[in-house]
Write a protein that holds these residues in place. Structure first.
Motif, short mmCIF file in Angstrom:
data_model
loop_
_atom_site.label_atom_id
_atom_site.label_comp_id
_atom_site.label_asym_id
_atom_site.label_seq_id
_atom_site.Cartn_x
_atom_site.Cartn_y
_atom_site.Cartn_z
N ARG A 112 6.76 -10.39 47.95
CA ARG A 112 5.42 -8.57 48.55
C ARG A 112 5.49 -9.33 49.96
N ASP A 113 6.22 -10.24 50.59
CA ASP A 113 6.58 -10.31 52.27
C ASP A 113 7.00 -9.02 52.45
N LEU A 114 8.39 -9.00 52.09
CA LEU A 114 8.94 -7.85 52.06
C LEU A 114 8.49 -6.87 52.77
N GLU A 115 7.34 -6.29 51.42
CA GLU A 115 6.90 -4.72 51.22
C GLU A 115 5.45 -5.08 52.50
N ARG A 116 5.24 -5.62 53.11
CA ARG A 116 4.21 -6.02 53.91
C ARG A 116 5.06 -5.78 55.56
N THR A 117 6.07 -6.55 55.55
CA THR A 117 7.12 -6.30 56.52
C THR A 117 7.70 -5.18 57.25
N ALA A 118 7.49 -4.07 55.38
CA ALA A 118 8.09 -2.85 55.31
C ALA A 118 7.09 -1.55 55.54
N LYS A 119 5.91 -2.46 55.20
CA LYS A 119 4.56 -1.57 55.61
C LYS A 119 3.93 -1.63 57.12
N LEU A 157 14.14 -6.90 64.28
CA LEU A 157 15.81 -6.37 64.33
C LEU A 157 15.54 -5.15 63.61
N VAL A 158 15.13 -5.23 62.17
CA VAL A 158 15.20 -3.42 61.06
C VAL A 158 13.47 -3.07 61.83
N ASN A 159 13.06 -1.92 61.33
CA ASN A 159 12.70 -1.02 60.77
C ASN A 159 12.27 -0.67 59.37
N GLY A 160 11.16 -0.94 58.87
CA GLY A 160 11.85 -0.62 57.32
C GLY A 160 10.35 -0.11 57.03
N VAL A 161 11.17 0.20 55.53
CA VAL A 161 9.83 1.73 55.68
C VAL A 161 9.92 1.14 53.80
N TYR A 162 8.65 1.26 52.73
CA TYR A 162 7.56 2.06 52.16
C TYR A 162 7.40 2.41 51.34
N PHE A 163 8.00 3.11 50.34
CA PHE A 163 7.98 3.77 49.36
C PHE A 163 7.57 3.48 47.64
N GLY A 164 6.43 3.67 47.56
CA GLY A 164 5.75 3.96 46.10
C GLY A 164 5.80 5.03 45.65
N TYR A 165 5.71 4.79 44.15
CA TYR A 165 5.93 5.21 43.05
C TYR A 165 4.94 4.84 42.46
N ASP A 166 4.43 6.44 41.26
CA ASP A 166 3.70 6.26 40.80
C ASP A 166 4.65 7.10 39.30
N LYS A 188 17.76 1.13 58.38
CA LYS A 188 15.93 0.64 57.41
C LYS A 188 16.27 -0.58 56.56
N MET A 189 15.29 -1.39 56.54
CA MET A 189 15.25 -2.26 55.26
C MET A 189 14.44 -1.34 54.29
N VAL A 190 14.22 -1.05 53.71
CA VAL A 190 13.82 -0.02 52.88
C VAL A 190 13.05 -0.79 51.03
N VAL A 191 12.03 -0.86 51.05
CA VAL A 191 11.38 -1.45 50.07
C VAL A 191 10.64 -0.77 48.92
N LEU A 192 11.05 -0.17 47.71
CA LEU A 192 10.79 0.79 46.45
C LEU A 192 9.76 0.09 45.93
N ARG A 193 8.75 0.52 45.36
CA ARG A 193 8.04 0.29 44.40
C ARG A 193 8.11 0.75 43.10
N ILE A 194 8.33 0.84 41.82
CA ILE A 194 8.12 2.01 41.34
C ILE A 194 7.31 1.33 39.90
N ARG A 195 6.01 2.00 40.17
CA ARG A 195 5.37 1.34 38.88
C ARG A 195 4.38 2.53 37.57
N GLY A 196 3.75 1.94 37.19
CA GLY A 196 2.91 2.49 35.90
C GLY A 196 3.83 2.97 35.06
N GLU A 197 2.94 3.19 33.74
CA GLU A 197 3.69 3.79 32.62
C GLU A 197 4.72 4.93 31.78
#
Lengths: 523, 400
Positions: free
Chosen positions: B206-213, B238-247, B272-281
Motif C-alpha cells: 500500500r505504501d509503495l502504491e501511495r509513493t508511486a502516486k 531517489l526515484v520517481n514513481g509510476v502508478y498504473f491501475g488496470y481493471d 522509475k519505480m512502477v506499481v502495477l495494480r490489476i483488479r476486476g473480474e
C-alpha cells in the motif's frame, strides 16, 4: 382443595367485578397499596392480585360512628368501645387480578377469584415462572407494596433493547441509578452494543462508582470525553465525518441555508471533505448569497463551538470537533458497538445540539451498516444496538418533529427494530412525545411521578392496562418502579437496587503486571 | 527494493550530516525484521558510524518489527556497539512504570519514550506509566513512541490497534511517533506537536502504491531552543514513481493480457519505480492464464528500476466466491478443498474428487511446516521440497 395456612391469610374476597375486586383485610394483618396477593384455586392454579386502593369498611352506621367519636373526644365516654371492634370495623382493599398462573403457564386472567376465597401475600415460590432468560437484563427485585421479595426480575435483552425502552420519571426518583444497574447487568455479555450519550457524565463513574468498576470494563467498556483522563479516549470528531444529513431534524435551517449547505458539501466532498471548515472560514460558494453564508457561518460557529484564530487555524471551544484529529472516532465507536461493547460518551461539555449531533453521526453510521447487513443476510450475527438518550423530547417531542421533521432518533424509534437497533429513552415529560412513538416503546420502567398529566400519558401507552395504577405510580418511592413490558407476563412492581449495593462483591478486573520478558525493555 | 531502501537511509543520514543536526531520533522499525539480512545491517551500520563520527548522536526506541523470539534484536547489538542510544530507560516500581529521561549533552533536550511491543502490547506499559514524574520535569522534552493513536489514525486504519493519546504525559514539546506510515502533524489540547513522519521509503504494497502516486516520503528536522521554532519536512525521493491501475472487468484473460501489454508499452518508466495494480473480474479464462512475469519483464526492459505488481483484487468469473464455516481451521480447509476440487480440470485420478482434496490438504499441511531448531534455511527448503514431492509421488520422476 385450597390449602392456605391459617396464619398466611390476610383477607377474603367479598365482592367486586373484573378489575375491581374487594377484599376484606384480616384485622391483625396489613395490606399495603401495591401489595401482590394470591388467591388460590382448586386446580392448583392461582391468581395474582394487586392492590390499588384501600378504604375503611364498617358494619356500624356512619351516624353512630360519628356520635361515638364525639363522645370520646368530648370526654363523655372515655371507656366507650365498640362491641367486637375487629369484627365490625375493617379495611377494604380494592384489587385487580394481574396474572393467572396454572400448569399451562402464565396468562392474563379472564376469571374472578373464587367468591369468598381467602387471599395471602405473594411468596417467592409463586413467581417461579420469572426465570432468567438467555440474554438477561436485570431490572431489580419483585416488590409487593413496600416489601421486597427475593425474586430477581430479568428480561431478554435481545427483545427489550430492539423494542425500545422508555424510562419516564421526574428528578430524584432514581433514573440514573436504574440505568447504571441495567447497563452493569449487560456489560461483558457482548450481545449488546450500547451507545450512552451521557450529558451528566455519571454512568462511567469518573468520580465514584460506575460502570468502570465492572470486571469486564477493561475490555468491553469504552469511554469518550473531550477532557479524558489517562487511558480514556478523546472525544474528538473530525468535521469531515459530518454529513449534511446528520443535522436533519436536529438543527433547523431555512431552505436557502439548506441549499447552501448541500452546494458547499458537493463542492468539497471529493476534495478533502472540509465543507464545514470552508463555511466557518467564510469561503465563497458559487451560486450562494454571501448573506446566507454569513448566517450559516455564525450558526456553525455556535453549534460546533468553532472559531478561527489569527493564524487561520480552526479551533473548537468544546474540543469535540476538529479538522485534523478524530478521523476514525466514529468508526472506532461503531466497531466497538458491533463487538457488543458499551460506549459511554461524556457530552457534559457540549451544547445540546452538539451532543445530539455526535449521537446522530454515530447512529447514522451504525444504522446504515446494519441496513447493509440485513441486505447481505448477516444481521442475525450482529449484536443488538441500543442508544441511551436523556431528555428524549429534544428529539422525540411533538413540536420538534413538527417543526424540524424527523431526525435519526425518531427514525430509530419508528424503524430501528427491523435492524436490531433500539432506543433507551429517558424523559421527565411523556405527554410531549407522540403516541405513535410511545406505543412503539414496548418496555417502560415507570418510576414515581407526581404530575398527573405525565402519569396518564405513560398509563395510556403502557404494555399492560395500568388504568387503576395512577395512585400507585404517584406514590412510588425512590427506587421503586413498575416494569411494564410486552415481554413481561404482567406489570411487575420492582425495587431497583442501589447501584453501590448491587455491585458489591463484584470481582475486580485483572491487574496488569509486567511480564518477565518485558522487563528487558526498561533497562 | 532492498537497494533502494538502503540508499534512502544513507541519503537521510547524509542530509543530517550536511545540515549539521544536533541529534537524530529514530522511532522504531529501523529494519523490517528483528534479525535482518546482514548485508543490509552492514550498510546501515557503516552509515550510522559515519554519523556518529561526525559527532551526531543517534537515539532510538524499539519498533514493532525490532523484536526477536530470543529477546535480543539487532538494535541491541547496534546499541552495544555504541552507535545509538535506546531512550527507553526505567523500571517498574510498586506497579508503576517510572521512566528516566536521557539528556542530549549538546542541546540539553530530554528524551524519553516507550517502545512498541508485539501487536499493541505496549498499551499495557502506558496503563502503568507514571505520567506525573514526566510531566513535572522541566526543560525541553521529547516523547518518543511507536504506536498508532486513536485520535490521529486515518479512517482507513480504523481496524488497527492503537492507544488513546491520554495515556501520554502532557505538556511535552514534541511527540515523535513511529509505526504509522502516513505523514501527519497533529495537535490536541495538552499535546502540542504530535508528529508522524511516516517511513523514509517503504517496503509494503500500500505504501509503495501511495509513493508511486506521488506521496512525499522523508523525515523531519526540528529547530528548537527552549521551545520549537521550526518544523521542516525533508523529502527524500531517489526515484520517481509510476502508478498504473488496470481493471480487467469485461475482458477474458487473453484480451486483458493483450490490452495490458499495449498500454504498458506506452508508459514512460525509465528510471522509475512502477506499481502495477490489476483488479476486476475476468469474463473468461483463469487469472493464472495471465502472464504477469512477462508484464514485469517488459517494464524492467523499459528501464523501470523496480516493479511492484498488485493483483489482489483480480478474480475470474470461472471462480465463484466460496464461503465456508467450521469448527476449526482443518475442517474449514477440508471443506474448501472438497467444494472446490471440482473446478480443477485434471485427468489424473489422484488429483480428482476426494483423493485430490485430501492430497491438497496434506500438501498444504506439509508446506506449512515450521523450521526445526537449528535447521538452516537451506536444509529447511530441501526438507519441504522432498516432503512435497513425496506426497505428490513425483520424487522418482524428477530424479529421472
Amino acid at each position: 382443595m385450597i390449602v392456605i395456612e391459617e396464619l398466611d391469610i390476610v383477607g377474603q374476597v367479598i365482592a367486586g367485578k373484573v378489575a375491581s375486586i374487594f377484599i376484606r383485610e384480616k384485622s391483625d394483618k396489613k395490606i399495603e397499596l401495591g401489595d401482590l396477593l394470591v388467591a388460590e384455586e382448586i386446580d392448583e392454579s392461582y391468581l395474582i392480585l394487586q392492590v390499588y386502593n384501600l378504604a375503611y369498611g364498617s358494619q356500624i352506621p356512619p351516624l353512630v360512628r360519628e356520635l361515638t367519636a364525639g363522645l370520646k373526644l368530648e370526654g363523655y365516654g372515655g371507656s366507650l368501645e365498640f362491641l367486637d371492634p375487629k369484627l365490625r370495623n375493617y379495611v377494604l382493599a380494592e384489587v385487580k387480578a394481574v396474572a393467572r398462573v396454572s400448569e399451562t403457564g402464565v396468562r392474563i386472567p379472564k376469571v374472578l377469584p373464587g367468591f369468598f376465597s381467602s387471599v395471602r401475600h405473594l411468596k417467592k415460590e409463586d413467581l417461579r415462572f420469572l426465570e432468567k432468560p438467555p440474554n438477561p437484563v436485570y431490572f431489580g427485585k419483585v416488590r409487593s407494596g413496600s416489601k421486597i421479595l427475593d425474586v430477581d426480575v430479568y428480561l431478554d435483552g435481545k427483545e427489550v433493547f430492539t423494542h425500545h425502552i422508555f424510562i419516564p420519571a421526574t428528578t430524584g426518583r432514581g433514573k440514573s441509578n436504574l440505568v447504571k444497574v441495567l447497563l452493569w447487568s449487560v456489560l461483558g455479555q457482548n450481545k449488546f452494543g450500547i451507545l450512552v450519550l451521557d450529558p451528566h457524565d455519571e454512568y462511567y463513574g469518573r468520580n465514584g462508582k460506575g460502570l468502570k468498576d465492572h470486571p469486564d470494563a477493561k475490555t468491553d467498556l469504552k469511554y469518550y470525553s473531550s477532557k479524558p483522563f489517562a487511558g480514556a479516549n478523546t472525544l474528538v470528531i473530525n468535521l469531515k465525518s459530518i454529513m449534511p444529513w446528520h443535522m436533519d431534524g436536529i438543527v433547523e435551517f431555512t431552505d436557502p441555508q439548506l441549499d447552501a449547505i448541500h452546494l458547499c458539501y458537493e463542492e468539497h466532498k471529493d476534495n478533502g471533505g472540509e465543507w464545514i471548515a470552508a463555511i466557518v472560514r467564510g469561503e465563497e460558494v458559487e451560486g450562494v448569497n454571501p448573506r446566507t453564508l454569513n448566517v450559516l457561518q455564525r450558526r456553525f460557529k455556535t453549534i460546533f463551538g468553532l472559531w478561527v484564530n489569527e493564524r487561520g487555524d480552526l479551533l473548537c471551544r468544546n474540543e469535540a470537533f476538529s479538522n485534523s484529529a478524530g478521523e476514525s472516532t466514529t468508526s472506532d465507536i461503531v466497531q466497538a458497538l458491533e463487538k457488543g461493547k458499551i460506549v459511554t460518551i461524556d457530552t457534559s461539555r457540549l451544547t445540546d445540539k452538539a451532543e445530539l449531533l455526535v449521537g446522530s453521526i454515530v447512529i447514522n453510521d451504525i444504522l446504515s451498516r446494519y441496513q447493509n447487513y440485513k441486505g447481505e443476510g448477516k444481521l442475525e450475527d450482529k449484536p443488538v444496538v441500543s442508544v441511551v438518550i436523556e431528555e428524549a423530547p429534544r428529539v422525540l417531542g411533538i413540536d420538534v418533529l413538527q417543526n424540524q421533521g424527523d431526525n435519526i432518533y425518531s427514525t430509530v424509534a419508528r424503524e430501528g427494530r427491523k435492524f436490531k437497533i433500539g432506543l433507551l429513552a429517558i424523559s421527565q415529560l411523556t405527554s410531549v412525545i407522540p403516541t405513535t412513538i410511545l406505543t412503539n416503546m414496548n418496555t417502560k420502567i415507570i418510576l414515581g411521578n407526581e404530575m398527573a398529566t405525565e402519569r396518564h400519558a405513560v398509563i395510556n401507552s403502557a404494555a399492560q392496562d395500568l388504568t387503576e395504577d395512577d395512585r400507585a405510580i404517584a406514590s412510588l418511592d425512590k427506587g421503586e418502579a413498575i416494569l411494564s413490558s410486552i415481554f413481561a407476563n404482567f406489570a411487575v412492581p420492582i425495587q431497583i437496587p442501589l447501584f453501590e449495593d448491587y455491585i458489591k462483591g463484584a470481582k475486580e478486573g485483572d491487574k496488569f503486571s509486567l511480564r518477565k520478558e518485558d522487563k528487558v525493555l526498561f533497562r | 527494493m532492498e537497494k533502494l531502501e538502503v540508499e534512502t537511509f544513507s541519503r537521510a543520514m547524509d542530509i543530517c550530516i550536511e545540515r549539521k543536526v544536533d541529534f537524530i531520533l529514530i522511532c522504531g522499525d529501523l529494519f523490517h525484521v528483528g534479525i535482518p539480512d546482514l548485508a543490509v545491517v552492514k550498510e546501515a551500520v557503516t552509515k550510522m558510524r559515519e554519523v556518529r563520527e561526525d559527532g551526531i548522536p543517534i537515539y532510538a526506541i524499539y519498533g514493532s518489527h525490532d523484536y526477536t523470539p530470543t529477546g535480543t534484536s539487532i538494535i541491541d547489538i547496534i546499541e552495544s556497539a555504541g552507535l545509538l542510544v535506546n531512550v527507553v530507560k526505567g523500571r517498574v516500581d510498586e506497579g508503576k512504570l517510572k521512566l528516566d529521561f536521557v539528556q542530549d549533552e549538546r542541546t540539553r533536550a530530554k528524551l524519553v519514550g516507550i517502545s512498541a511491543r508485539k501487536i499493541g502490547l505496549e498499551s499495557k506499559y502506558y496503563e502503568i506509566l507514571d505520567r506525573e514524574i514526566l510531566e513535572r520535569e522541566e526543560g525541553f522534552k521529547i516523547f518518543a513512541f511507536h504506536s498508532g493513536l486513536d485520535e490521529f489514525k486515518p479512517d482507513y486504519l480504523s481496524q488497527m490497534e492503537t492507544v488513546p493519546i491520554s495515556f501520554f504525559p502532557r505538556g511535552f514539546d514534541y511527540y515523535a511517533g513511529g509505526h504509522i506510515h502516513d505523514r501527519s502533524e497533529n495537535n490536541l489540547p495538552g499535546y502540542e506537536r504530535v508528529v508522524f513522519p511516516g517511513p523514509l521509503f517503504t517496503g509494503y504494497a500500500r505504501d509503495l502504491e501511495r509513493t508511486a502516486k506521488g506521496e512525499k516520503r522523508g523525515f523531519y528536522i526540528v529547530d528548537f531552543d527552549d521551545k520549537i521554532t521550526g518544523l521542516e519536512f525533508v523529502e527524500i525521493r531517489l526515484v520517481n514513481g509510476v502508478y498504473f491501475g488496470y481493471d480487467v472487468t469485461g475482458q477474458n484473460s487473453l484480451q486483458a493480457q493483450k490490452d495490458l501489454k499495449e498500454k504498458i508499452s506506452q508508459l514512460d518508466v525509465k528510471g522509475k519505480m512502477v506499481v502495477l495494480r490489476i483488479r476486476g473480474e475476468l469474463s473468461g479464462g483463469k487469472t493464472s492464464d495471465m502472464n504477469f512475469p512477462n508484464l514485469q519483464e517488459m517494464l524492467l526492459q523499459g528501464g523501470a528500476v523496480y516493479v511492484h505488481l498488485n493483483r489482489f483484487g483480480l478474480t475470474s468469473r470461472e471462480y465463484t466466491a466460496i464461503k465456508s464455516a467450521g469448527e476449526d481451521l482443518t475442517t474449514i480447509e477440508s471443506r474448501l478443498f472438497q467444494d472446490n476440487i471440482g473446478s480443477v480440470n485434471v485427468s489424473v485420478p489422484g488429483l480428482q474428487s476426494d483423493l485430490g482434496a485430501k492430497l491438497s490438504q496434506d500438501l498444504l499441511r506439509s508446506l506449512r511446516g515450521e523450521p526445526k531448531t537449528n535447521e538452516s534455511k537451506r536444509d529447511y527448503e530441501v526438507r519441504l521440497r522432498e516432503n512435497a514431492l513425496e506426497l505428490l509421488q513425483l520424487g522418482e520422476v524428477l530424479e529421472d
